[in-house]
Design a protein around this motif. Sequence first.
Motif, PDB file in Angstrom:
ATOM      1  N   PHE C 186      -5.610 -29.376  -5.937  1.00 24.42           N
ATOM      2  CA  PHE C 186      -4.268 -29.231  -5.364  1.00 24.42           C
ATOM      3  C   PHE C 186      -4.013 -30.369  -4.392  1.00 24.42           C
ATOM      4  O   PHE C 186      -4.945 -30.975  -3.863  1.00 24.42           O
ATOM      5  N   PRO C 187      -2.745 -30.710  -4.174  1.00 26.61           N
ATOM      6  CA  PRO C 187      -2.407 -31.931  -3.431  1.00 26.61           C
ATOM      7  C   PRO C 187      -3.035 -32.016  -2.036  1.00 26.61           C
ATOM      8  O   PRO C 187      -3.355 -33.095  -1.568  1.00 26.61           O
ATOM      9  N   GLU C 188      -3.204 -30.877  -1.383  1.00 29.53           N
ATOM     10  CA  GLU C 188      -3.698 -30.933  -0.002  1.00 29.53           C
ATOM     11  C   GLU C 188      -5.200 -30.657   0.091  1.00 29.53           C
ATOM     12  O   GLU C 188      -5.697 -30.223   1.133  1.00 29.53           O
ATOM     13  N   ALA C 189      -5.933 -30.929  -0.993  1.00 29.92           N
ATOM     14  CA  ALA C 189      -7.368 -30.600  -1.033  1.00 29.92           C
ATOM     15  C   ALA C 189      -8.169 -31.336   0.037  1.00 29.92           C
ATOM     16  O   ALA C 189      -9.213 -30.854   0.476  1.00 29.92           O
ATOM     17  N   THR C 190      -7.698 -32.506   0.446  1.00 23.60           N
ATOM     18  CA  THR C 190      -8.461 -33.252   1.447  1.00 23.60           C
ATOM     19  C   THR C 190      -7.641 -33.456   2.733  1.00 23.60           C
ATOM     20  O   THR C 190      -7.966 -34.311   3.547  1.00 23.60           O
ATOM     21  N   THR C 191      -6.606 -32.644   2.886  1.00 25.94           N
ATOM     22  CA  THR C 191      -5.810 -32.724   4.121  1.00 25.94           C
ATOM     23  C   THR C 191      -6.541 -31.997   5.245  1.00 25.94           C
ATOM     24  O   THR C 191      -7.162 -30.964   5.020  1.00 25.94           O
ATOM     25  N   CYS C 192      -6.444 -32.540   6.426  1.00 27.92           N
ATOM     26  CA  CYS C 192      -7.109 -31.937   7.587  1.00 27.92           C
ATOM     27  C   CYS C 192      -6.478 -30.586   7.932  1.00 27.92           C
ATOM     28  O   CYS C 192      -5.257 -30.433   7.913  1.00 27.92           O
ATOM     29  N   CYS C 193      -7.321 -29.619   8.286  1.00 22.45           N
ATOM     30  CA  CYS C 193      -6.834 -28.273   8.627  1.00 22.45           C
ATOM     31  C   CYS C 193      -6.362 -28.183  10.079  1.00 22.45           C
ATOM     32  O   CYS C 193      -5.914 -27.138  10.528  1.00 22.45           O
ATOM     33  N   GLY C 194      -6.512 -29.293  10.815  1.00 23.41           N
ATOM     34  CA  GLY C 194      -6.170 -29.268  12.232  1.00 23.41           C
ATOM     35  C   GLY C 194      -7.410 -29.329  13.113  1.00 23.41           C
ATOM     36  O   GLY C 194      -7.328 -29.623  14.300  1.00 23.41           O
ATOM     37  N   SER C 195      -8.525 -28.989  12.506  1.00 18.97           N
ATOM     38  CA  SER C 195      -9.837 -29.118  13.163  1.00 18.97           C
ATOM     39  C   SER C 195      -9.834 -28.545  14.580  1.00 18.97           C
ATOM     40  O   SER C 195      -9.323 -27.455  14.813  1.00 18.97           O
ATOM     41  N   TYR C 196     -10.385 -29.316  15.526  1.00 19.21           N
ATOM     42  CA  TYR C 196     -10.526 -28.816  16.903  1.00 19.21           C
ATOM     43  C   TYR C 196      -9.197 -28.720  17.639  1.00 19.21           C
ATOM     44  O   TYR C 196      -9.119 -28.165  18.728  1.00 19.21           O
ATOM     45  N   GLN C 197      -8.126 -29.251  17.022  1.00 17.85           N
ATOM     46  CA  GLN C 197      -6.826 -29.105  17.671  1.00 17.85           C
ATOM     47  C   GLN C 197      -6.377 -27.642  17.702  1.00 17.85           C
ATOM     48  O   GLN C 197      -5.411 -27.305  18.387  1.00 17.85           O
ATOM     49  N   ILE C 198      -7.100 -26.777  16.994  1.00 18.64           N
ATOM     50  CA  ILE C 198      -6.815 -25.350  17.084  1.00 18.64           C
ATOM     51  C   ILE C 198      -6.948 -24.876  18.537  1.00 18.64           C
ATOM     52  O   ILE C 198      -6.313 -23.912  18.944  1.00 18.64           O
ATOM     53  N   ASN C 201      -3.966 -27.766  20.519  1.00 17.42           N
ATOM     54  CA  ASN C 201      -2.610 -27.698  19.961  1.00 17.42           C
ATOM     55  C   ASN C 201      -2.561 -26.705  18.807  1.00 17.42           C
ATOM     56  O   ASN C 201      -2.362 -27.082  17.647  1.00 17.42           O
ATOM     57  N   PRO C 202      -2.737 -25.426  19.114  1.00 17.63           N
ATOM     58  CA  PRO C 202      -2.855 -24.428  18.038  1.00 17.63           C
ATOM     59  C   PRO C 202      -1.648 -24.384  17.102  1.00 17.63           C
ATOM     60  O   PRO C 202      -1.812 -24.220  15.891  1.00 17.63           O
ATOM     61  N   GLU C 203      -0.451 -24.588  17.662  1.00 17.82           N
ATOM     62  CA  GLU C 203       0.748 -24.524  16.819  1.00 17.82           C
ATOM     63  C   GLU C 203       0.711 -25.601  15.736  1.00 17.82           C
ATOM     64  O   GLU C 203       1.001 -25.339  14.569  1.00 17.82           O
ATOM     65  N   ALA C 204       0.346 -26.795  16.152  1.00 16.82           N
ATOM     66  CA  ALA C 204       0.266 -27.906  15.200  1.00 16.82           C
ATOM     67  C   ALA C 204      -0.804 -27.631  14.146  1.00 16.82           C
ATOM     68  O   ALA C 204      -0.611 -27.901  12.954  1.00 16.82           O
ATOM     69  N   ALA C 205      -1.928 -27.070  14.596  1.00 19.39           N
ATOM     70  CA  ALA C 205      -3.008 -26.762  13.650  1.00 19.39           C
ATOM     71  C   ALA C 205      -2.544 -25.711  12.641  1.00 19.39           C
ATOM     72  O   ALA C 205      -2.826 -25.816  11.447  1.00 19.39           O
ATOM     73  N   HIS C 206      -1.813 -24.709  13.123  1.00 16.13           N
ATOM     74  CA  HIS C 206      -1.306 -23.677  12.207  1.00 16.13           C
ATOM     75  C   HIS C 206      -0.388 -24.299  11.153  1.00 16.13           C
ATOM     76  O   HIS C 206      -0.390 -23.894   9.998  1.00 16.13           O
ATOM     77  N   ASP C 207       0.409 -25.266  11.561  1.00 16.32           N
ATOM     78  CA  ASP C 207       1.329 -25.916  10.622  1.00 16.32           C
ATOM     79  C   ASP C 207       0.578 -26.619   9.495  1.00 16.32           C
ATOM     80  O   ASP C 207       0.908 -26.458   8.325  1.00 16.32           O
ATOM     81  N   VAL C 208      -0.431 -27.419   9.863  1.00 14.81           N
ATOM     82  CA  VAL C 208      -1.141 -28.140   8.795  1.00 14.81           C
ATOM     83  C   VAL C 208      -1.956 -27.180   7.940  1.00 14.81           C
ATOM     84  O   VAL C 208      -2.054 -27.347   6.722  1.00 14.81           O
ATOM     85  N   SER C 209      -2.492 -26.147   8.563  1.00 17.00           N
ATOM     86  CA  SER C 209      -3.222 -25.139   7.780  1.00 17.00           C
ATOM     87  C   SER C 209      -2.281 -24.454   6.792  1.00 17.00           C
ATOM     88  O   SER C 209      -2.647 -24.198   5.646  1.00 17.00           O
ATOM     89  N   GLY C 210      -1.069 -24.193   7.271  1.00 12.27           N
ATOM     90  CA  GLY C 210      -0.081 -23.553   6.404  1.00 12.27           C
ATOM     91  C   GLY C 210       0.245 -24.415   5.193  1.00 12.27           C
ATOM     92  O   GLY C 210       0.369 -23.920   4.069  1.00 12.27           O
ATOM     93  N   ARG C 211       0.358 -25.706   5.436  1.00 15.09           N
ATOM     94  CA  ARG C 211       0.666 -26.637   4.351  1.00 15.09           C
ATOM     95  C   ARG C 211      -0.427 -26.563   3.269  1.00 15.09           C
ATOM     96  O   ARG C 211      -0.158 -26.586   2.076  1.00 15.09           O
ATOM     97  N   ILE C 212      -1.663 -26.471   3.742  1.00 16.75           N
ATOM     98  CA  ILE C 212      -2.801 -26.435   2.807  1.00 16.75           C
ATOM     99  C   ILE C 212      -2.772 -25.140   1.983  1.00 16.75           C
ATOM    100  O   ILE C 212      -2.900 -25.156   0.756  1.00 16.75           O
ATOM    101  N   LEU C 213      -2.566 -24.017   2.667  1.00 15.52           N
ATOM    102  CA  LEU C 213      -2.566 -22.727   1.963  1.00 15.52           C
ATOM    103  C   LEU C 213      -1.430 -22.662   0.951  1.00 15.52           C
ATOM    104  O   LEU C 213      -1.597 -22.229  -0.186  1.00 15.52           O
ATOM    105  N   GLU C 214      -0.269 -23.128   1.375  1.00 12.93           N
ATOM    106  CA  GLU C 214       0.901 -23.091   0.501  1.00 12.93           C
ATOM    107  C   GLU C 214       0.671 -23.947  -0.749  1.00 12.93           C
ATOM    108  O   GLU C 214       0.999 -23.545  -1.863  1.00 12.93           O
ATOM    109  N   SER C 215       0.090 -25.107  -0.522  1.00 15.12           N
ATOM    110  CA  SER C 215      -0.171 -26.020  -1.625  1.00 15.12           C
ATOM    111  C   SER C 215      -1.146 -25.399  -2.634  1.00 15.12           C
ATOM    112  O   SER C 215      -0.971 -25.523  -3.852  1.00 15.12           O
ATOM    113  N   ALA C 216      -2.147 -24.686  -2.120  1.00 18.75           N
ATOM    114  CA  ALA C 216      -3.122 -24.038  -3.007  1.00 18.75           C
ATOM    115  C   ALA C 216      -2.455 -22.925  -3.808  1.00 18.75           C
ATOM    116  O   ALA C 216      -2.704 -22.769  -5.008  1.00 18.75           O
TER     117      ALA C 216
END
Lengths: 268, 135, 292
Positions: C186-198, C201-216
Motif C-alpha cells: 500500500f502507498p504508505e507502507a514506508t511512511t513514518c507513523c510519527g515515531s517519538y513525536q507521539i 506533538n501527539p496530534e501530528a502523530a495521530h494525523d500521519v498514523s491515520g494516513r497510514i491506516l486509511e491507506s491500508a
Amino acid sequence: MSHHHDSKEPKQKKKVQVATGDRAILPEGATTIPVYIMGKRYEVPETLTIMKAMEYAGFKFLRGAGCRGGICGACPTVYRKPGDYKLHFGLACQTVVEPDMYLAQIPFYPANRAAYKIEDLEPNPEIIFSLYPELFRCVACNNCTKACPMGVDVLGYISALKQGDIARAAEISFDCIQCGMCASRCMGELPQYHIAQLARRMYGRAIMPRARHLAKRVEEIESGKYDEMLKSLQTMSHGELEKRYKEREREPDMAPNGTWLPANDPYL
Amino acid sequence: MPIEISEKTIKRDFIDKVIKLSGQDINLCFQCGTCGGACPMSDKVDTVPRRIMRMAQLGMEEALEEVKSYWMCASCHSCTVNCPRGLDIAKVMEALRLLTLRKNVNMFEPSSLDAETMRDLPQIAMVSCFRKLTS
Amino acid sequence: MKVSYYPGCTLKTKAKNLEDAAVASMAALGVDFEELTRWNCCGAVHSLADDDLIHQVAPVRDLVRAMEQGSDKVVTLCSMCYNTLARANLLMRQDEVKRKTINDFMNEEKDYHGEVEVLHFLNFLRDQVGWDTVRNAVKVPLNGLKVAMYYGCTLMRPRNVAIEPIGDTRIMGEFLEAIGAAPVDFPEATTCCGSYQILANPEAAHDVSGRILESAIRAGAEAMVLSCPLCEFNLSKKQPEVLKKNKISREVPVYYFTQLLAMALGLGQEACRFDLNSECSVELLKNKNFPV
C-alpha cells in the motif's frame, strides 16, 4: 569542613607530629608525603586514609563524614594523580593517601530525588519510569560504573531497569551506599543511586519471596509461645543468668551445615 | 514582508557550524522541494525543509531559531533518501536542534509525563524523544 | 556460525508479543539463537551529528557483547534497535578516526572494528533459515488473510541499512506468502507513523498514523503487520484516538509479524501472545477460525 591552620611546610623532612584526641595516631617514624587538598599542598603521613590525612592537615569534618567504616556513603572523594588525566573515586575513610594526590570531597550531590510513599506504589517498572523519566536519558557511557567507589555495575542496573527488570536491578545495586558519585558523572543527569534505592525498596517490599519460616516464628511469638520463658529470664538473678550463659549448648566450631541440633529444643 | 539579505545579515559562522555539525554541504541544495514532498509532517509544519535549507544557506540564524519545524521532525529520513543532491537533510535538522539543545535547553520536559501516560508507552518512545528533544 | 539475539528494552515489557513469538518460532524451526546475557539500551535513534560520538557508545557496547559471546551475527526484532545497531556498526567499520576515538573512550571494553554483522529478523529468516524451511514448517496456513505490510522508517531508511533496496517491498511479502497470507502493498507502507513525536506533538502523530491506516484499508487489507513497538503503539494502542481524529470508521487489526509466524507454525497462545494485542486483532482471527 572548615580549614584551620596555615600549613606552610618547612622544606626539610621534619619530625612527624603525633596527633592526639580525635586526630590520627601515628606510628613511630612515619614519613610524610605531599597531597593537594582543594588545590593546596599539604604534607601528611603516608599511612593515613584521606579522611585522617585531611584532619591531620587541619580540616574538620562537620558534614561529609559519617560511619568512618566504608558503608555510610558520606565521604566520597574524587582524586587524580600527577601526569594522568584519569579521575579516580574512593571513600575518604577507606582510601589511603598516595603521593601528589589531588583531592576533592563531594559530600553531597544535588541529584533529583522523587517523593513517594513506598506503601502506595505498585511494584512495576512503569512506576519507576514515571517517577524517574530521566532514566531514558542514559547513553550507556558507563562513567557511572567507573565512578563507583563500591565497584557496583551501575550501567548494569540502569540497563536492567530500562528493561523493566526490578529484581535484577535490586540485586546488582545491592552494594550501593548512596554516595552519589554516579550521578556526579552522568551526562544524562540521572540520579542512578536514588532510582536503584526505589528499585530495592519495591523489590524488598513486594517482589522478593517472603521467608515462610519467619512468618511462622512471628506467629509463634504473637501467640505467646515464648512469653513464659522470657518472663523467667527477666526475673532471673545476675548470677543465674551468667551461669546459664556459660553452660549453654553451643554449636561446635566449623560444624558442617545442618549436622548439629541442640538437645534442649522446646523453642525450636 | 521584505527580508533583507546582505553581507550584514548573513551569519557566516552559523553556516559553518551547521555544515560542520551535519557534515553536509548545505550549499548543494538547489531548492527543488522534494524533501518537503516526502516529509510526512510537511502539511503541519510552519516551515518546509526546502525553506529551512535556504535559510541555513543564507545564515539566517535568528530566523531559524524561531522555526518550529525541526522540532516536529521524527528523523524518518524520507527527505534524506529522496534528495536528488544526495544531501542528508535529516542531519541538517539534527544540527539545527543541537545548536539549541547544546545551550542546556529542553524542548520537551520528561517530568511532564505522568504515570498514566507512562503505563502503556514503549521505552523506545521515551529514549528517542529525550534523545532528540532534551539537552 | 553463531548468532546472538539482541532483544531491546521494550521487548521485555510492552512488546513481549513481538519477542515471545519470535523466540518460540526459532525453537520450532530448530534455529540456534542465543540471547545476549548482558546488554544495554541501544539508544533507539542514531546520532546524526558529525561530532556526537558519545551517542554511538551504547550500540557499540552491545556489539562488543555479541563479539564477546563469540558470535559473528547479531539479530534484532525491533526495527529501531536494528537501525541503531546497524548504523553504529557501519560507522565502526567505515570511519577509522571515529572508531579509534570510540574504542579509546570505552577503555574498559575490547576494541571493536565491526566484527559482528547486524541482521534484522526478516533478513535472518530469508537468508539463514530460508522461506522453504518456513513454508514446510507451517501447520496453520493463513488462508490468504489480506495483510498490509507496514515497514515504517527504520527498516528502510537510510539506504545503507535498508533491509532491502528502497522501493522493493519484497521481503515482507515473501514472508507473508510463506506463511500462507496474501501480502497487501500500500502507498504508505514506508511512511513514518510519527515515531517519538507521539510525546511532543501527539496530534501530528495521530494525523500521519491515520494516513497510514486509511491507506491500508483502501488497499483492501484486513490487517497489518509491523516490526516496531513504537509503530505498534502509534498505530494500534493509539488507534482509537487516531480513528476518531481522522474520521476513519473501520478498525485495523495490527500484529507483529512474528506473531503471525508463530500462529502459522501452530504454536500456542503462550508463544503468539495475542492477549497483548487490541480487541479487534483477536476478533479477526477468531472470525477466521484461527486458533486464538
